[in-house]
Design an enzyme around this catalytic site. Structure first.
Site, PDB file in Angstrom:
ATOM      1  N   LYS A  91      -0.334  35.778  24.449  1.00 23.29           N
ATOM      2  CA  LYS A  91      -1.110  34.981  25.392  1.00 23.29           C
ATOM      3  C   LYS A  91      -1.731  33.819  24.628  1.00 23.29           C
ATOM      4  O   LYS A  91      -2.787  33.952  24.006  1.00 23.29           O
ATOM      5  CB  LYS A  91      -2.221  35.795  26.068  1.00 23.29           C
ATOM      6  CG  LYS A  91      -2.876  35.015  27.225  1.00 23.29           C
ATOM      7  CD  LYS A  91      -4.322  35.398  27.461  1.00 23.29           C
ATOM      8  CE  LYS A  91      -5.283  34.802  26.458  1.00 23.29           C
ATOM      9  NZ  LYS A  91      -5.395  33.307  26.531  1.00 23.29           N
ATOM     10  N   GLU A  94      -9.436  39.377  13.853  1.00 26.95           N
ATOM     11  CA  GLU A  94      -9.777  38.374  12.843  1.00 26.95           C
ATOM     12  C   GLU A  94     -10.751  37.424  13.521  1.00 26.95           C
ATOM     13  O   GLU A  94     -10.364  36.664  14.417  1.00 26.95           O
ATOM     14  CB  GLU A  94      -8.514  37.661  12.356  1.00 26.95           C
ATOM     15  CG  GLU A  94      -8.692  36.940  11.037  1.00 26.95           C
ATOM     16  CD  GLU A  94      -9.304  35.568  11.201  1.00 26.95           C
ATOM     17  OE1 GLU A  94     -10.527  35.429  10.938  1.00 26.95           O
ATOM     18  OE2 GLU A  94      -8.583  34.652  11.579  1.00 26.95           O
ATOM     19  N   CYS A 154     -11.945  29.140  10.861  1.00 25.56           N
ATOM     20  CA  CYS A 154     -12.832  30.289  10.678  1.00 25.56           C
ATOM     21  C   CYS A 154     -13.222  30.471   9.221  1.00 25.56           C
ATOM     22  O   CYS A 154     -14.290  31.004   8.922  1.00 25.56           O
ATOM     23  CB  CYS A 154     -12.178  31.552  11.226  1.00 25.56           C
ATOM     24  SG  CYS A 154     -10.577  31.927  10.474  1.00 25.56           S
TER      25      CYS A 154
END
Length: 481
Positions: A178, A252, A286
């Protein structure tokens, strides 16, 4: 040439959407619509999961030998390598990643992952026999976990998809991907390459959809494991759903990583390194090390050097090879970063370069000015919360012990660096900072080594043999002696 699409990739072909909702893919630079694609519904997810379920329960893929699956992924890797430039351009178009970064990481790094996982899979102990404590043989098998929901974010879409899809496929799993609504275009090219490589029908299915439909995928009874990259808030919700269903999950999540600058560091090399480790992908990463820790004795020197370097970075059209900082992915993200810049000033931090307002020479696009704050206390929100933009906080420390304490004073534990002229001293710091990945005078990702975070930065690991193992279940078969 239009980038518009009118179908999803389900069960080995292009399937018309169940509903009529559409997504506009908007250029973060021009604010113009660059493509229109269907927006997935619950019905589309159900169709994709059903296809993946059939492919796993009845199809050939999980029943192939590892060598046979490896051969298909080798074909995919070869096709992927031939389309790197096209993939990089698509990601720059849809999410505004500077083309320099897209051609360095957004497209080549996913291909490098494929190659690394292929190397690991060729040597992986899919089935081995050991002598048990009773003196009789025990066969240990690594079997596929089942149907995987792979949910990547928008910032490095192919990078985060490959970290999930490739080990899942090599393990014998089937997958429903997705993509984020902001970045669907790269997945259409990926689907074409998977199809051309001969991946069987239903093994990989792709439906672009929003958060609510994504939650339906996570909670779907046909899904055996969820692999998610994104915000910690979303990760907590996904973990709760998976925990309730005893569903396998790997997460994550976010980071607020610290770069520790020791007094003996080569300052020019350090500042050049920090431009990448702190501001890669326009700060939308990140692992970005947005807390810069400098000793009180050297604080002003580090602040001045960092402000000069960041203030000189080229901000502008992501398609221009000279651009170092591109736009934020969406207007909401631009507004979020601007609110944090205002908040930092309210908290008492001092802007030494940047600040709110459009960068010079730009009158459109979702841009923010690369900003460096000085006089930051680690308790401030700009030092504790993930901003996900080009905003850096320089924090003073007293000694090395204090620097380690500040680095660890965070809900997160994803990444970090130490910059020093003494590698042994750097290794000592690396051992003491609670982060899943760390660098001494550099920061990179080696796809043969595990990647992931401590604390609120996630659960599980990607890359390496450890990342492949996330998609297997262990079975012990006791044999007659």
């Amino acid at each position: 040439m239009t980038l518009d699409r009118d179908a999803f990739y389900i069960d080995g072909g292009w399937a018309a959407p169940v509903g009529s909702d559409l997504l506009q893919v908007v250029s973060p630079h021009s604010e113009e619509v660059v493509a229109i694609v269907p927006e997935g519904s619950v019905g589309d997810i159900d169709a994709a999961v059903a296809a993946a379920r059939r492919a796993f329960d009845q199809g050939p893929w999980p029943r192939m030998s590892p060598a046979e699956r490896i051969a298909v992924i080798e074909a995919f890797s070869m096709l992927y390598a031939g389309r790197l430039g096209e993939m990089a351009d698509l990601i720059t178009t849809e999410m505004g990643s500077p083309t320099s970064f897209s051609n360095l990481a957004q497209a080549p790094a996913p291909w490098m992952q494929i190659e690394a996982f292929l190397t690991i899979a060729r040597e992986y102990p899919w089935e081995s026999t050991r002598v048990g404590n009773l003196g009789t043989p025990v066969m240990v098998r690594h079997e596929p976990v089942g149907v995987v929901a792979a949910i990547p974010p928008w910032n490095v879409p192919q990078f985060t998809i490959m970290s999930k899809v490739i080990p899942a496929l090599l393990a014998g799993c089937t997958v429903v991907v997705k993509p984020a609504p902001e970045t669907p275009l790269d997945t259409y090219l990926m689907a074409e390459l998977l199809q051309e490589a001969g991946v069987p029908a239903g093994v990989v299915n792709i439906v672009t959809a929003g958060r609510e439909v994504g939650e339906h995928l996570v909670s779907h009874p046909g899904i055996d494991k969820v692999a998610f990259t994104g915000s910690t808030a979303a990760g907590r919700k996904i973990a709760a759903i998976c925990g309730d269903q005893l569903k396998r999950v790997s997460l994550e999540l976010g980071g607020k990583s610290a770069a520790i600058v020791l007094d003996d560091a080569d300052l020019a090399k350090t500042i050049e390194g920090l431009k990448f480790t702190a501001l890669m992908n326009s700060g939308q990463a990140c692992v970005a090390q947005t807390r810069i820790l400098a000793s009180r004795a050297n604080y002003a020197t580090v602040v001045d050097a960092l402000a000069e370097a960041v203030g000189a970075m080229v901000v502008g059209d992501p398609a221009d090879p000279a651009t170092e900082i591109g736009p934020m992915v969406a207007q909401r993200q631009q507004e979020r970063v601007e609110k944090y810049i205002a908040l930092g000033q309210e908290e008492g931090a001092r802007i030494v370069t940047g600040g709110n307002g459009m960068p010079d020479g730009l009158d459109r696009g979702w841009y923010v000015r690369p900003t460096v704050f000085a006089d930051v206390d680690n308790s401030m929100r700009i030092a504790q919360e993930e901003i996900f933009g080009p905003v850096l906080s320089v924090i003073a420390y007293d000694d090395v012990d204090d620097a380690v304490r500040i680095a660890n004073d965070s809900d997160y534990g994803l990444a970090g660096t130490v910059w020093t002229g003494d590698q042994e001293a750097g290794l000592d710091v690396a051992r003491r900072v609670r982060a899943g990945t760390y660098g001494v005078n550099t920061y990179t990702m080696d796809f043969a080594a595990p990647f992931g975070g401590f604390k609120a930065s996630g659960i599980g690991r990607e890359f390496g043999a450890e990342g492949l193992g996330q998609y297997t279940e262990l079975k012990s078969v006791y044999l007659e002696g």
